[in-house]
Design an enzyme around this catalytic site. Structure first.
Site, PDB file in Angstrom:
ATOM      1  N   GLY A 508       0.831  -1.187   0.000  1.00 62.90           N
ATOM      2  CA  GLY A 508       0.000   0.000   0.000  1.00 62.90           C
ATOM      3  C   GLY A 508       0.867   1.238   0.000  1.00 62.90           C
ATOM      4  O   GLY A 508       2.076   1.176  -0.261  1.00 62.90           O
ATOM      5  N   GLY A 511       4.043   0.994   2.339  1.00 66.02           N
ATOM      6  CA  GLY A 511       5.068  -0.024   2.189  1.00 66.02           C
ATOM      7  C   GLY A 511       4.497  -1.409   2.026  1.00 66.02           C
ATOM      8  O   GLY A 511       3.303  -1.634   2.220  1.00 66.02           O
ATOM      9  N   ASP A 624      -8.904   6.576  11.414  1.00 58.25           N
ATOM     10  CA  ASP A 624      -9.100   5.850  10.155  1.00 58.25           C
ATOM     11  C   ASP A 624      -9.809   4.521  10.407  1.00 58.25           C
ATOM     12  O   ASP A 624      -9.381   3.470   9.925  1.00 58.25           O
ATOM     13  CB  ASP A 624      -7.764   5.612   9.457  1.00 58.25           C
ATOM     14  CG  ASP A 624      -7.935   5.280   7.970  1.00 58.25           C
ATOM     15  OD1 ASP A 624      -8.990   5.636   7.408  1.00 58.25           O
ATOM     16  OD2 ASP A 624      -7.027   4.668   7.381  1.00 58.25           O
TER      17      ASP A 624
END
Length: 811
Positions: A508, A511, A624
């Site tokens: 992603g 990394g 998130d």
């Protein structure tokens, strides 16, 4: 006369203060007797002599100051009761002692070795935790918490020293009016794996589930949001159970009653009573070996008897079963034969069970090795593979080499799978042959690896401008501050075959992730952080320390790190199941998420978010929260992951602003998306969107990928206000779900996605509403946020902030 009055007042104040400072302490030359007491500094506990109701004997004890109902939580002279109140003081050897004044003899002593220099300078102190401490110059020489009576208090350990075998156990009173040691004890089984037991004298009376790791669980939450947490810990030389409370004002104790009941009790100030929160054993299946060897006790299924024989077994004494006596258990219908080192037979899989007693822990085995080792051992009758939750995350292979004792089906707490060897003719549709079992395990491993494609942990990006020497020196200086195991780069390269493409699980923006197998066949997820990102070194170290401090059953565990040369690498626990979105939004997979599983996932996510908001050592805003950041363990329990965008709050901090908005469009609250303003209510908003996704089975991204399309929340709201809330429920569970429970979840989800942060509930309130059975008690929902349609230019119109947005989807 004025100066004389002032002098007298000062003298009286000094005497009063001098007296008050001694209320909680016993010092050389001082003693208490009769009805005098020592009281802890904040008045929570007192120590003194007492006489139980209906008794003529006296004891020295510590009690909660909960007038008018007292609760004795510790007794000193349990085995040596007095005929009259004694004397409590410091003896000539510096120990705390209880004297029988009438007979001039010592009946109890703390009995520790005190140095010559300390003998005349020790002190006894009653703490506000309920702990009686003997100390010298602030060094603890002895404490009552190491010698429990029948009550367990917050911070007290029930433990086993693996090196010496020494145990801390609770021991019940002999009777409600007799503090002398009774018939029941509670402690930890000396043999591994870890199990808690209640013994009736020397006979096993109740057994906990098998425990294989370190964990912290939310076990109680009151109406005002305060909570209690139970922790299991496995250190190098000690295994122990302890619990804590979020608010020191909570009076919560765990009591082992004279009849063998293990009961948590909460003080209700309004009614002046100790309220039982439950008790163990709960039902017939909780009593040890209720159905005898190779019998299974089935919980919660209506039948005349809770006992039944396992596949391939029959009742040993059928007549006794008919009479209600199941102690004889079961025997095999057909004997198994062994040839060429392989026991001829098959494995029958049994799910959602409390694993039997007398297991053998086989360390450092992979799932396939666990399976193979049992198959090729003629003495192995069953095996189970349990994923650890401690820092090692090594899967635990458990094997049984005889009768299966105390097995419970449909177990709610720590339900596991077990593979039981049976004769081929008994296999039917439930079992697995040796070869098919291997194939299933291979498929499971491949599926688990594929599931890790979604584990893109947004942690700790590295700033390119820092020079190699400065980075390496800084890393080396900070290694000891992470509170995490440090792995060498060589071991990481060996585990991933030098970061080979064959081991790469996905990549992603932060990394790649690799599958790694460390020494001892420990399977892990290894995140190699990209060197091309802009995150700074200080951010990396701060977040590394942040995630290391999080310990909760509904949070993914970071196991260690590698900070060497140019590399910054993170090692995570390996999750056998995939992320939630892979099940929720795939028509072929969503049927595996029945209603009970979905509701348990909702509750688990809520508990994890509540923990980081309120009860972890650091107050954290996730920022998130979404379906792909919720991972599922082997029993489909949720774990919140990806704290790369999380932010630490001060304990009393309520809100903050940022110049860089990061997160996933569709889960962001309006105040954060447009103004960079974030608080706990940002996570509440994201949770509300996620909750509606779980209920509906619809991805929030599908509602905003096309211009002028409504949001998921608005679609739900339009159905809800028309009284068509049932239509929101995913069609795959609509006919089988508990409709009132699903509708309550929809209502809670709508409350979480309100436009104004003040209109959204806290996570503590969310959990209370989810657990409530009264829909009428929920607040009325308003129209959700983003009900006014905005196009993509809204971000630049309403905010000058830099926005980093991730579209939800497969990564």
């Amino acid at each position: 006369m004025g100066w004389l009055l002032r002098y007298i007042v000062m003298l009286l104040l000094s005497l009063i203060l001098s007296f008050c400072t001694c209320l909680d302490k016993i010092i050389p030359g001082k003693s208490i007797s009769g009805n005098r007491t020592l009281t802890s500094s904040l008045g929570a506990f007192s120590l003194g002599f007492f006489r139980p109701e209906n008794s003529t004997k006296y004891f020295l004890g510590i009690q909660y100051n909960t007038f008018p109902v007292t609760a004795i939580v510790w007794v000193a002279n349990r085995e040596s009761p007095l005929d009259s109140p004694g004397v409590f003081m410091l003896g000539s050897d510096g120990n705390l002692v209880v004297l029988d004044e009438a007979h001039k003899v010592m009946v109890w002593s703390s009995n520790v070795s005190v140095s010559t220099a300390a003998k005349n300078n020790t002190a006894g102190l009653v703490m506000d935790t309920g702990n009686l401490v003997l100390s010298f110059e602030e060094v603890t020489l002895w404490q009552s918490f190491d010698h429990p009576s029948d009550n367990m208090l917050p911070g007290m350990k029930i433990s086993l020293n693996k090196m010496t075998g020494q145990q801390r156990r609770l021991t019940s009173w002999a009777a409600p009016d007799d503090p002398q040691p009774g018939n029941f004890t509670f402690g930890i089984d000396p043999k591994l794996p870890v199990q808690g037991f209640i013994w009736k004298e020397t006979i096993r009376y109740w057994r906990s589930s098998i425990y294989v790791g370190m964990d912290t669980r939310t076990v109680f939450q009151s109406q005002n949001g305060t909570a209690a947490f139970l922790s299991y810990n496995v250190d190098v030389d000690e295994v122990y159970i302890t619990y804590s409370v979020s608010d020191s004002s909570i009076k919560l104790r765990v009591w082992l009653s004279p009849t063998g009941q293990f009961e948590p009790l909460l003080w209700q100030g309004s009614s002046k009573t100790w309220l039982p929160l439950g008790s163990l054993p709960v039902d017939n299946c909780d009593f040890y070996s209720r159905c005898g060897p190779d019998g299974a006790c089935h919980r919660d299924e209506p039948r005349s008897s809770p006992c039944q024989c396992l596949t391939g077994f029959t009742a040993k004494f059928p007549n006794q079963w008919d009479a209600g006596d199941w102690s004889g258990g079961c025997v095999r219908e057909k004997d198994l034969t062994c040839g060429n080192g392989l026991l001829q037979g098959y494995f029958s899989k049994l799910e959602k069970v409390k694993l039997p007693d007398y297991s053998v822990l086989l360390e450092n085995r992979s799932m396939s090795q666990c399976d193979s080792e049992c198959q090729h051992n003629c003495s192995c009758t069953a095996y189970a593979y349990v994923n650890a939750t401690d820092e090692s995350n090594i899967g635990k292979c458990l094997a049984w080499f005889g009768e299966l004792v105390d097995l419970v089906e449909n177990h709610k707490v720590a339900p596991y799978e077990i593979y039981i060897r049976v004769h081929g003719s008994n296999l039917g549709n439930k079992g697995l042959s040796v070869n098919s079992s291997k194939r299933s395990l291979v498929i499971a491993i491949v599926s688990s690896a594929a599931g890790l494609l979604t584990i893109i942990f947004g942690y700790f990006l590295w700033k390119k401008k820092l020079g190699k020497e400065g980075r390496t020196a800084g890393r080396m200086n900070e290694k000891n501050d992470t509170e995490l195991p440090l792995f060498g780069l060589r071991s990481i390269l060996a585990a991933t075959d030098n970061f080979s493409e064959a081991n790469k699980l996905g990549e992603g923006g932060f990394g790649p992730v690799y599958k790694g197998i460390l020494l001892g066949d420990q399977e892990v997820a290894i995140k190699r952080l990209s060197k091309n990102s802009g995150q700074g070194h200080l951010e990396f170290m701060n977040e590394l320390k942040l995630i290391a401090k999080l310990q909760h059953t509904n949070l993914v565990r970071l196991l260690g790190c590698c900070i060497e040369e140019e590399e910054m690498i993170l090692i995570y626990e390996y999750m056998p199941n995939r992320s939630l979105d892979k099940f929720l939004f795939d028509p072929s997979e969503k049927t595996k998420l029945d209603w009970g599983t979905r509701f348990r996932i909702i509750e688990g996510i809520a508990q994890g978010v509540l923990y980081i908001h309120k009860y972890s050592r650091l107050k954290i805003i996730h920022r998130d929260l979404k379906a792909s950041n919720v991972l599922l363990d082997g029993t489909m329990n949720p774990k919140v992951s990806d704290f790369g965008m999380a932010r630490i709050f001060g304990i009393n901090q309520i809100e903050a602003n940022t110049n860089k908005v990061v997160g996933t469009y569709g889960y962001m609250s309006p105040e954060y998306a447009f103004y960079g303003h974030y608080s706990e209510k940002l996570d509440v908003f994201s949770f509300g969107v996620l909750l509606l996704e779980i209920i509906s089975g619809k991805r929030t991204a599908s509602f905003f990928r096309f211009e002028n399309s409504p949001t998921l929340a608005l679609w739900v709201w339009e159905l809800w206000k028309e009284g068509r809330g049932v239509e929101v429920i995913d069609a795959s569970v609509r006919e089988t779900c508990r409709t009132h429970e699903a509708l309550r979840c929809i209502h809670v989800g709508l409350l979480c996605v309100q436009e104004a942060p003040a209109d959204r509930p806290t996570m503590a309130s969310v959990i209370r509403m989810l657990e409530s059975d009264e829909a009428t008690s929920l607040p009325v929902s308003k129209e959700p946020a983003f009900s006014t349609r905005r196009n993509s230019s809204s971000v630049t119109t309403y905010s000058n902030n830099v926005v980093t947005i991730t579209l939800p989807g497969a990564r």
